[in-house]
Design a protein around this motif. Structure first.
Motif, short mmCIF file in Angstrom:
data_model
loop_
_atom_site.label_atom_id
_atom_site.label_comp_id
_atom_site.label_asym_id
_atom_site.label_seq_id
_atom_site.Cartn_x
_atom_site.Cartn_y
_atom_site.Cartn_z
N HIS A 52 0.64 -1.16 0.02
CA HIS A 52 0.01 -0.19 -0.15
C HIS A 52 1.06 1.45 -0.02
N VAL B 64 4.02 -2.66 -4.03
CA VAL B 64 2.69 -2.28 -4.65
C VAL B 64 2.27 -0.95 -4.86
N THR C 272 -0.38 1.87 -5.04
CA THR C 272 -1.61 1.90 -5.05
C THR C 272 -2.31 3.40 -4.78
N SER D 164 1.39 -3.31 -9.85
CA SER D 164 0.28 -2.38 -9.92
C SER D 164 -1.18 -2.59 -9.20
N GLY D 165 -1.61 -1.70 -9.01
CA GLY D 165 -2.70 -1.45 -8.09
C GLY D 165 -3.37 -0.11 -7.97
N CYS D 166 -4.43 -0.12 -6.86
CA CYS D 166 -4.97 1.39 -6.70
C CYS D 166 -5.51 1.09 -5.40
N ALA E 122 -6.55 -2.56 -4.10
CA ALA E 122 -6.80 -3.67 -4.94
C ALA E 122 -5.25 -3.79 -5.49
N ILE E 123 -4.80 -5.10 -5.27
CA ILE E 123 -3.58 -5.34 -5.71
C ILE E 123 -3.45 -6.04 -6.94
N VAL F 235 -4.20 -5.27 -10.02
CA VAL F 235 -5.22 -4.92 -11.21
C VAL F 235 -4.32 -4.11 -12.02
N ILE G 203 -12.60 -6.12 -8.80
CA ILE G 203 -10.95 -6.28 -8.73
C ILE G 203 -10.94 -8.06 -8.73
N GLY H 86 -7.16 -9.64 -9.74
CA GLY H 86 -6.40 -9.05 -8.28
C GLY H 86 -6.79 -9.57 -7.20
N VAL I 23 1.08 -12.36 -6.13
CA VAL I 23 -0.46 -12.09 -6.02
C VAL I 23 -0.90 -13.49 -5.77
#
Length: 283
Positions: free
Chosen positions: A18, A46, A48, A67-69, A80-81, A83, A100, A105, A197
């Motif tokens: 995060h 990650v 995010t 990538s994530g958000c 969200a890991i 995605v 997700i 993800g 993941v």
């Protein structure tokens, strides 16, 4: 029969799940953030950023970047890991979790005890929502904000109600104060984003703020724990009750059969700690 996610082989990697850059509300550019985690000896990171995907292609690093958000607007925050496309935030949180998962993800509910009321997520929401992998049992950003960085109480309530979910440790990085406060150690078979993941989804990991597990072994009747630097090890059962604790860097627990689940908390110097995933007793 004891069911748990740990395996006898695999390499342990240290990472942060995060983190925010200047693409949302972080103070570091992507390159600077990556450099700082390299200097801390991390293996993966990650990214995010809030409600957007930050491109990772232009950064050269030995770290494994995922990538994530963080889906933020419109409700409780969800990390969200893994995605690669943005998730529409202004929709029900179950729909967010489903989106997700549809991308392959994993969804982690962020900082449950954030805020002056210690309740970013109501417990009823944690129980009702389906398909998320787990919660942030430690969120380092909340060390300097209202509420509690710890959410082991929420985790025990879920586990005690029969809900299996994992606990993750994160920095929730926004500035220099947030770096290397909490992390997740992940056991992988391959040094790839996909393997990371999958291991996170399976719970082959533990959360830490400084304590390291050297051995996590279970033969079905006995749980054996060895740490590198803990001074106390506690075996925690239903409703957060300590079933046994030992003031030593290693300990064993013999299952009785009626615990429901057992998880381990280990404590070291200056308030450092680590949390294993639960060992479930299946009748």
């Amino acid at each position: 029969m004891v069911v748990h996610p740990y395996q006898d082989n695999g390499r342990w990697l240290r990472g942060n799940l995060h983190a925010h850059t200047t693409n949302s509300d972080g103070v570091f550019s992507l390159a600077e953030l990556v450099r700082r985690y390299e200097e801390c000896g991390y293996d993966f990171l990650v990214i995010t950023d809030h409600d957007k995907i930050t491109p990772l292609n232009d950064v050269s690093t030995p770290l494994i970047l995922l990538s994530g958000c963080e889906v933020t607007a419109g409700g409780g925050h969800i990390v969200a890991i893994g995605v690669t496309a943005p998730i529409e935030p202004h929709q029900p949180r179950q729909t967010v979790i489903d989106a997700i998962n549809a991308q392959g993800g994993i969804a982690v509910l962020a900082h449950p005890n954030w805020g002056e009321r210690f309740c970013h997520w109501r417990q009823e929401e944690l129980v009702t929502l389906q398909g998320y992998a787990g919660i942030e049992v430690f969120n380092g950003n909340i060390l300097r904000d209202s509420g509690s960085p710890l959410a082991s109480d929420r985790w025990d309530m879920l586990l005690s109600g029969g809900r299996l979910c994992w606990g993750y440790g994160t920095d929730d990085t926004h500035n220099e104060l947030d770096i290397a406060n909490g992390w997740t150690m992940v056991q992988v078979d391959e040094l790839t984003p996909h393997a990371l993941v999958q291991a996170l989804r399976d719970g082959r990991c533990y959360a830490s703020t400084g304590v390291s597990f050297e051995t996590i072994e279970c033969d079905g009747t006995r749980l054996r724990i060895e740490t590198r630097n803990a001074s106390r090890i506690a075996f925690v059962g239903k409703h957060g009750r300590w079933l046994k604790w030992v003031d030593a860097p290693r300990a064993e627990y013999l299952f009785r059969g009626d615990e429901g689940y057992v998880r381990v908390e280990a404590y070291g110097e200056r308030g450092s700690a680590a949390w294993t995933q639960p060992f479930q007793l299946a009748l």
